[in-house]
Design a protein around this motif. Sequence first.
Motif, PDB file in Angstrom:
ATOM      1  N   ASP A 114      43.415  38.716  36.089  1.00  0.00           N
ATOM      2  CA  ASP A 114      43.698  39.843  37.040  1.00  0.00           C
ATOM      3  C   ASP A 114      42.722  39.745  38.015  1.00  0.00           C
ATOM      4  O   ASP A 114      41.460  39.928  37.879  1.00  0.00           O
ATOM      5  CB  ASP A 114      43.521  41.231  36.344  1.00  0.00           C
ATOM      6  N   GLU A 115      43.281  39.482  39.171  1.00  0.00           N
ATOM      7  CA  GLU A 115      42.241  39.433  40.538  1.00  0.00           C
ATOM      8  C   GLU A 115      41.281  40.660  40.627  1.00  0.00           C
ATOM      9  O   GLU A 115      40.426  40.860  41.192  1.00  0.00           O
ATOM     10  CB  GLU A 115      43.258  39.451  41.762  1.00  0.00           C
ATOM     11  N   LYS A 116      41.966  41.908  40.340  1.00  0.00           N
ATOM     12  CA  LYS A 116      41.079  43.111  40.492  1.00  0.00           C
ATOM     13  C   LYS A 116      39.708  43.321  39.334  1.00  0.00           C
ATOM     14  O   LYS A 116      38.763  43.754  39.753  1.00  0.00           O
ATOM     15  CB  LYS A 116      42.136  44.470  40.326  1.00  0.00           C
ATOM     16  N   THR A 117      39.880  42.504  38.310  1.00  0.00           N
ATOM     17  CA  THR A 117      39.169  42.650  37.488  1.00  0.00           C
ATOM     18  C   THR A 117      38.198  41.405  37.045  1.00  0.00           C
ATOM     19  O   THR A 117      37.398  41.296  36.213  1.00  0.00           O
ATOM     20  CB  THR A 117      39.480  43.255  36.189  1.00  0.00           C
ATOM     21  N   ALA A 118      38.578  40.307  37.716  1.00  0.00           N
ATOM     22  CA  ALA A 118      37.934  39.254  37.493  1.00  0.00           C
ATOM     23  C   ALA A 118      36.516  38.969  37.796  1.00  0.00           C
ATOM     24  O   ALA A 118      36.063  39.490  38.571  1.00  0.00           O
ATOM     25  CB  ALA A 118      38.652  37.979  38.293  1.00  0.00           C
ATOM     26  N   LYS A 119      35.715  38.580  36.895  1.00  0.00           N
ATOM     27  CA  LYS A 119      34.213  38.344  36.828  1.00  0.00           C
ATOM     28  C   LYS A 119      33.922  37.236  37.674  1.00  0.00           C
ATOM     29  O   LYS A 119      32.795  37.029  38.113  1.00  0.00           O
ATOM     30  CB  LYS A 119      33.699  38.778  35.617  1.00  0.00           C
ATOM     31  N   TRP A 120      34.736  36.144  37.615  1.00  0.00           N
ATOM     32  CA  TRP A 120      34.217  34.686  37.950  1.00  0.00           C
ATOM     33  C   TRP A 120      35.358  34.256  39.034  1.00  0.00           C
ATOM     34  O   TRP A 120      36.497  34.310  38.630  1.00  0.00           O
ATOM     35  CB  TRP A 120      34.566  33.799  36.719  1.00  0.00           C
ATOM     36  N   VAL A 121      35.031  34.088  40.221  1.00  0.00           N
ATOM     37  CA  VAL A 121      35.878  33.889  41.451  1.00  0.00           C
ATOM     38  C   VAL A 121      34.900  32.580  42.325  1.00  0.00           C
ATOM     39  O   VAL A 121      33.806  32.910  42.364  1.00  0.00           O
ATOM     40  CB  VAL A 121      36.111  34.993  42.210  1.00  0.00           C
ATOM     41  N   SER A 122      35.964  31.935  42.613  1.00  0.00           N
ATOM     42  CA  SER A 122      35.420  30.800  43.451  1.00  0.00           C
ATOM     43  C   SER A 122      36.148  30.487  44.873  1.00  0.00           C
ATOM     44  O   SER A 122      37.240  31.373  44.705  1.00  0.00           O
ATOM     45  CB  SER A 122      35.106  29.528  43.005  1.00  0.00           C
ATOM     46  N   GLU A 123      35.588  30.199  45.885  1.00  0.00           N
ATOM     47  CA  GLU A 123      36.532  30.148  47.159  1.00  0.00           C
ATOM     48  C   GLU A 123      36.305  28.515  47.523  1.00  0.00           C
ATOM     49  O   GLU A 123      35.157  27.989  47.575  1.00  0.00           O
ATOM     50  CB  GLU A 123      36.046  30.840  48.207  1.00  0.00           C
ATOM     51  N   TYR A 124      37.583  27.852  47.717  1.00  0.00           N
ATOM     52  CA  TYR A 124      37.641  26.705  47.999  1.00  0.00           C
ATOM     53  C   TYR A 124      38.723  26.382  49.117  1.00  0.00           C
ATOM     54  O   TYR A 124      39.858  26.965  49.106  1.00  0.00           O
ATOM     55  CB  TYR A 124      37.957  25.764  47.079  1.00  0.00           C
ATOM     56  N   LYS A 125      38.176  25.878  50.663  1.00  0.00           N
ATOM     57  CA  LYS A 125      38.830  25.741  51.667  1.00  0.00           C
ATOM     58  C   LYS A 125      39.887  27.180  51.999  1.00  0.00           C
ATOM     59  O   LYS A 125      41.022  27.021  52.396  1.00  0.00           O
ATOM     60  CB  LYS A 125      39.946  24.599  51.283  1.00  0.00           C
ATOM     61  N   LYS A 149      40.733  29.512  50.116  1.00  0.00           N
ATOM     62  CA  LYS A 149      41.750  30.307  49.095  1.00  0.00           C
ATOM     63  C   LYS A 149      40.710  30.697  47.846  1.00  0.00           C
ATOM     64  O   LYS A 149      39.803  29.792  47.547  1.00  0.00           O
ATOM     65  CB  LYS A 149      42.450  29.197  48.721  1.00  0.00           C
ATOM     66  N   LYS A 150      40.958  31.964  47.261  1.00  0.00           N
ATOM     67  CA  LYS A 150      40.219  32.219  46.108  1.00  0.00           C
ATOM     68  C   LYS A 150      40.948  31.707  45.038  1.00  0.00           C
ATOM     69  O   LYS A 150      42.185  31.967  44.830  1.00  0.00           O
ATOM     70  CB  LYS A 150      40.038  33.933  46.377  1.00  0.00           C
ATOM     71  N   TYR A 151      40.117  31.332  43.964  1.00  0.00           N
ATOM     72  CA  TYR A 151      40.541  30.972  42.794  1.00  0.00           C
ATOM     73  C   TYR A 151      39.952  31.910  41.607  1.00  0.00           C
ATOM     74  O   TYR A 151      38.446  32.093  41.583  1.00  0.00           O
ATOM     75  CB  TYR A 151      40.274  29.367  42.316  1.00  0.00           C
ATOM     76  N   TYR A 152      40.523  32.395  40.703  1.00  0.00           N
ATOM     77  CA  TYR A 152      39.894  33.249  39.792  1.00  0.00           C
ATOM     78  C   TYR A 152      39.986  32.467  38.125  1.00  0.00           C
ATOM     79  O   TYR A 152      40.710  31.805  37.817  1.00  0.00           O
ATOM     80  CB  TYR A 152      40.869  34.630  39.431  1.00  0.00           C
ATOM     81  N   PHE A 153      39.071  32.910  37.482  1.00  0.00           N
ATOM     82  CA  PHE A 153      38.613  32.179  36.162  1.00  0.00           C
ATOM     83  C   PHE A 153      38.484  33.241  35.002  1.00  0.00           C
ATOM     84  O   PHE A 153      38.139  34.280  35.342  1.00  0.00           O
ATOM     85  CB  PHE A 153      37.219  31.396  36.223  1.00  0.00           C
ATOM     86  N   CYS A 154      39.002  33.019  33.944  1.00  0.00           N
ATOM     87  CA  CYS A 154      38.918  33.900  32.773  1.00  0.00           C
ATOM     88  C   CYS A 154      37.356  33.545  32.256  1.00  0.00           C
ATOM     89  O   CYS A 154      37.163  34.600  31.282  1.00  0.00           O
ATOM     90  CB  CYS A 154      39.700  33.237  31.731  1.00  0.00           C
ATOM     91  N   ALA A 155      36.633  32.766  32.421  1.00  0.00           N
ATOM     92  CA  ALA A 155      35.404  32.813  31.814  1.00  0.00           C
ATOM     93  C   ALA A 155      34.325  31.872  32.769  1.00  0.00           C
ATOM     94  O   ALA A 155      35.153  31.036  33.463  1.00  0.00           O
ATOM     95  CB  ALA A 155      35.686  32.114  30.332  1.00  0.00           C
TER      96      ALA A 155
END
Length: 48
Positions: free
Chosen positions: A12-23, A25-31
């Motif tokens: 869930d983008e709203k609650t994701a704790k781990w986010v990276s941005e590349y070119k 675009k945002k990428y969201y991670f579970c851990a």
Amino acid sequence: MAVDPICKMDVDEKTAKWVSEYKGKKYYFCAPGCKKTFDEEPEKYAEE
């Protein structure tokens, strides 16, 4: 919902704790391990 590019879990983008941005675009991670894997080789996992 976003999909973790490493393990393919839904994140869930709203609650994701781990986010990276590349070119611009945002990428969201579970851990933090998935984020670390992505950050080491983003070109391998990023969607073009």
